[in-house]
Design a protein around this motif. Structure first.
Motif, mmCIF file in Angstrom:
data_model
loop_
_atom_site.group_PDB
_atom_site.id
_atom_site.type_symbol
_atom_site.label_atom_id
_atom_site.label_comp_id
_atom_site.label_asym_id
_atom_site.label_seq_id
_atom_site.Cartn_x
_atom_site.Cartn_y
_atom_site.Cartn_z
ATOM 1 N N UNK A 60 -25.812 -14.795 -6.481
ATOM 2 C CA UNK A 60 -24.603 -15.166 -6.624
ATOM 3 C C UNK A 60 -23.874 -13.754 -6.938
ATOM 4 N N UNK A 61 -23.110 -13.214 -6.147
ATOM 5 C CA UNK A 61 -22.724 -11.677 -6.387
ATOM 6 C C UNK A 61 -21.165 -11.484 -6.532
ATOM 7 N N UNK A 62 -20.222 -12.645 -6.135
ATOM 8 C CA UNK A 62 -18.794 -12.392 -6.661
ATOM 9 C C UNK A 62 -18.262 -13.970 -6.691
ATOM 10 N N UNK A 63 -17.236 -13.881 -7.331
ATOM 11 C CA UNK A 63 -16.499 -15.266 -7.377
ATOM 12 C C UNK A 63 -16.801 -15.650 -8.809
ATOM 13 N N UNK A 64 -16.599 -17.198 -9.002
ATOM 14 C CA UNK A 64 -16.705 -17.722 -10.080
ATOM 15 C C UNK A 64 -18.241 -17.771 -10.711
ATOM 16 N N UNK A 65 -19.261 -17.744 -10.066
ATOM 17 C CA UNK A 65 -20.608 -17.875 -10.535
ATOM 18 C C UNK A 65 -21.278 -16.469 -10.299
ATOM 19 N N UNK A 66 -22.166 -15.916 -11.035
ATOM 20 C CA UNK A 66 -22.999 -14.723 -10.946
ATOM 21 C C UNK A 66 -24.295 -15.093 -11.262
ATOM 22 N N UNK A 67 -25.477 -14.709 -10.596
ATOM 23 C CA UNK A 67 -26.739 -15.138 -11.084
ATOM 24 C C UNK A 67 -27.487 -15.364 -9.860
ATOM 25 N N UNK A 68 -29.075 -15.642 -10.073
ATOM 26 C CA UNK A 68 -29.877 -16.039 -9.047
ATOM 27 C C UNK A 68 -29.807 -17.508 -8.710
ATOM 28 N N UNK A 69 -30.363 -17.899 -7.458
ATOM 29 C CA UNK A 69 -30.894 -19.278 -7.177
ATOM 30 C C UNK A 69 -31.856 -19.369 -6.242
ATOM 31 N N UNK A 70 -32.438 -20.505 -5.982
ATOM 32 C CA UNK A 70 -33.308 -20.361 -4.853
ATOM 33 C C UNK A 70 -33.613 -21.885 -4.319
ATOM 34 N N UNK A 71 -34.001 -22.100 -3.056
ATOM 35 C CA UNK A 71 -33.870 -23.440 -2.500
ATOM 36 C C UNK A 71 -35.499 -23.400 -2.062
ATOM 37 N N UNK A 72 -36.318 -24.296 -2.406
ATOM 38 C CA UNK A 72 -37.789 -24.289 -2.219
ATOM 39 C C UNK A 72 -38.077 -25.719 -1.551
ATOM 40 N N UNK A 73 -38.943 -25.463 -0.393
ATOM 41 C CA UNK A 73 -39.447 -26.548 0.289
ATOM 42 C C UNK A 73 -40.509 -26.761 0.105
ATOM 43 N N UNK A 74 -41.258 -28.018 -0.190
ATOM 44 C CA UNK A 74 -42.763 -28.221 -0.202
ATOM 45 C C UNK A 74 -43.011 -29.143 1.009
ATOM 46 N N UNK A 108 -27.114 -19.748 -13.023
ATOM 47 C CA UNK A 108 -25.616 -18.899 -13.069
ATOM 48 C C UNK A 108 -24.917 -19.108 -14.407
ATOM 49 N N UNK A 109 -24.036 -17.907 -14.094
ATOM 50 C CA UNK A 109 -23.115 -17.805 -15.400
ATOM 51 C C UNK A 109 -21.767 -17.911 -14.696
ATOM 52 N N UNK A 110 -20.878 -18.692 -15.460
ATOM 53 C CA UNK A 110 -19.366 -18.595 -14.723
ATOM 54 C C UNK A 110 -18.694 -17.171 -15.328
ATOM 55 N N UNK A 111 -17.867 -16.881 -14.257
ATOM 56 C CA UNK A 111 -17.123 -15.713 -14.440
ATOM 57 C C UNK A 111 -15.563 -15.986 -14.279
ATOM 58 N N UNK A 112 -14.792 -15.090 -14.926
ATOM 59 C CA UNK A 112 -13.386 -15.234 -14.714
ATOM 60 C C UNK A 112 -12.724 -16.495 -15.604
ATOM 61 N N UNK A 113 -11.826 -17.059 -14.921
ATOM 62 C CA UNK A 113 -11.183 -18.329 -15.628
ATOM 63 C C UNK A 113 -12.101 -19.285 -15.545
ATOM 64 N N UNK A 114 -13.343 -19.651 -14.979
ATOM 65 C CA UNK A 114 -14.115 -20.701 -15.025
ATOM 66 C C UNK A 114 -15.104 -20.573 -16.383
#
Length: 157
Positions: free
Chosen positions: A89-103, A118-124
């Motif tokens: 997550x590179x811009x906006x109200x959240x920053x950080x990694x995420x993943x979707x895993x299918x098994x 994720x971490x909230x950014x700005x007003x969030x």
């Protein structure tokens, strides 16, 4: 600073290939099963290709119902087609990694998991001090997975 480290998962009554296609289609903007909580728009490239960017809008009261709209952008950083999609997550109200895993499961069903760090950014950041955004995230994700299951449960090979 508030940081969320959430893993939400469900078992979908469909093969992994079908779940993968539904996931990627949703990130391209299909609005088929993550609505009313989230909508997605391809910003650049393809969501299932490294470097592809997707705009995410979280609709706090539901799609087209007013309320706060939380917007952020994810960039795909790794893909294992049909199995795993990693984003940042590179811009906006959240920053950080995420993943979707299918098994794929032995009975033809698929376990899907979303790991959101994720971490909230700005007003969030302020809102995160008074609202349990982690619980709301999990509630919306699990509802989306239930909707995905209803949509794909008749799709068997």
């Amino acid at each position: 600073m508030t940081t969320y480290d959430l893993i939400d998962e469900a078992v979908i009554d469909a093969p992994a290939d079908d779940v993968w296609e539904a996931l990627v289609s949703e990130f391209r903007g299909a609005k088929q099963w993550w609505v009313p909580h989230n909508t997605f728009t391809a910003v650049s490239g393809a969501p299932d290709a490294v470097g592809g960017e997707v705009g995410v809008t979280v609709h706090t009261r539901g799609f087209d119902k007013g309320g706060l709209k939380l917007r952020f952008t994810s960039r795909t950083v790794a893909v294992e087609r049909g199995r795993r999609l990693d984003v940042e997550y590179v811009s906006g109200v959240f920053r950080g990694p995420g993943s979707f895993v299918l098994e794929p499961l032995a009975d033809g069903r698929t376990r899907i998991a979303m790991h959101f760090t994720g971490s909230p950014h700005g007003w969030l950041k302020v809102l995160a001090k008074v609202a349990d955004l982690g619980a709301e995230h999990s509630k919306g994700t699990l509802a989306a997975f239930e909707s995905l299951n209803r949509r794909l449960s008749g799709v068997r090979r």
